[in-house]
Design an enzyme around this catalytic site. Structure first.
Site, PDB file in Angstrom:
ATOM      1  CG  HIS A 122      -1.990  -1.161   1.352  1.00 57.46           C
ATOM      2  ND1 HIS A 122      -2.836  -1.188   0.224  1.00 57.46           N
ATOM      3  CD2 HIS A 122      -2.217  -1.968   2.169  1.00 57.46           C
ATOM      4  CE1 HIS A 122      -3.694  -2.292   0.547  1.00 57.46           C
ATOM      5  NE2 HIS A 122      -3.390  -2.826   1.667  1.00 57.46           N
ATOM      6  CG  ASP A 159      -3.384  -8.167   0.816  1.00 61.79           C
ATOM      7  OD1 ASP A 159      -2.679  -8.567   1.764  1.00 61.79           O
ATOM      8  OD2 ASP A 159      -4.402  -7.499   1.155  1.00 61.79           O
ATOM      9  CG  HIS A 161      -7.161  -4.703   1.955  1.00 52.20           C
ATOM     10  ND1 HIS A 161      -6.497  -5.542   2.959  1.00 52.20           N
ATOM     11  CD2 HIS A 161      -8.087  -4.216   2.406  1.00 52.20           C
ATOM     12  CE1 HIS A 161      -7.612  -5.533   3.907  1.00 52.20           C
ATOM     13  NE2 HIS A 161      -8.427  -4.728   3.631  1.00 52.20           N
TER      14      HIS A 161
END
Length: 308
Positions: A122, A159, A161
């Site tokens: 991220h 993942d 996300h």
């Protein structure tokens, strides 16, 4: 050939506030689940500043370093925190991914699992977020391309996300193919199919809440594997997040351990056909401790089988 386990005790010195899902206990549960397996364990070295600057500007690296507190924790945003030891842990996470790439490319190992934290997928160019400080897999990919002479590196992120940071860092990198499957809608809100990169080098595969293994497998068979075969990667890097597990508290996909074993086996088979079997897997999410440890073990079992 051997499978590497790359980790370091410094990663347990990155302490988050009480109740935070990305916590020291993640490695305390995952690493014992890997004990007794046919792994060559090595310590993750610290990355250099020059390593991190393969994708992040020096001003950002300096800011992250300077944000580390002398005691307690500080918040870089609502979700992302630092404690004494966080910067070194983050540098071990980057360094571990780079060392794994070096050893796999040198045929000192067939593949590798990098069990470090904080995670990285991220972290954007100048923005820490989602528990992440530096883009571990993006840095590893750029290292393989810029320093090791590869022409094509694929990064597959399963993942739950969206890997918004990796997408941001590699948006204009034509030598990479970045794939992210993820629940949508879900934080961070990015990852629509029309986000394709500057060179059609990004594949986003949104999955509806409640998706089970059959739907996950159908999406990869139809949308991802043909593009990977066409791309012919010389190295496959995996962002191995296990928070798509049905028990995970932060999302609503319904994968089980067999699904993580399946995707690992399929990616290793693609690597066998195009990359001499070279795979580097890097830990991302996974916040139910039992689901993380069981799924991580199933993932590593497939890496060992592929390297055998």
């Amino acid at each position: 050939m051997t499978t590497l386990l790359v980790t370091h005790d410094d990663c347990s010195h990155h302490v988050t506030p009480p109740g935070h899902p990305e916590r020291v206990a993640r490695l305390e549960h995952l690493l014992p689940a890997l004990e007794g397996k046919a792994l060559t364990r090595i310590e993750a070295p610290e990355a250099s500043e020059e390593d991190v600057c393969l994708v992040h500007p020096k001003s950002y690296v300096d800011w992250v370093r300077g944000s580390e507190p002398a005691e307690g924790t500080v918040s870089l945003d609502a979700d992302t925190h630092m404690s004494p030891g966080s910067y070194k842990a983050a540098m071990r996470a980057v360094g571990g991914a780079i060392r794994a790439v070096d050893m796999v490319l040198a045929a000192e190992a067939q593949n590798a699992f990098v069990a470090t934290r904080p995670p990285g997928h991220h972290a954007e160019t100048e923005t820490p977020m989602g528990f992440c400080l530096f883009g571990n897999v993006a840095i590893a990919a750029k290292h393989a391309l810029d320093r090791k002479g590869l022409s094509r590196v694929a990064i597959v992120d399963f993942d739950v996300h969206h890997g918004n940071g990796t997408q941001d860092l590699l948006w204009s990198e034509a030598r990479t193919l970045f794939v992210s499957s993820h629940q949508m809608p879900l934080w961070p809100g990015t990852g629509a199919p029309d986000e394709r990169g500057a060179h059609d080098n990004i594949i986003n595969v949104p999955l509806a809440p409640g998706t089970v293994g059959e739907g996950f497998r159908y999406a990869y068979e139809g949308q991802v594997f043909p593009r990977l075969e066409e791309f012919k990667p010389e190295l496959v890097i995996i962002s191995a997040g296990f928070d798509a597990h049905k028990a995970d508290p932060l999302a609503n996909l319904s994968l089980v351990e067999d699904d993580f074993a399946w995707i690992t086996q399929k990616l290793c088979a693609i690597a066998d056909r195009h990359a001499d079997g070279r795979v580097v897997s890097v830990l991302e999410g996974g916040y139910d401790l039992g689901g993380l440890s069981r799924s991580g073990a199933a993932h590593v079992d497939e890496l060992i089988r592929a390297g055998g």
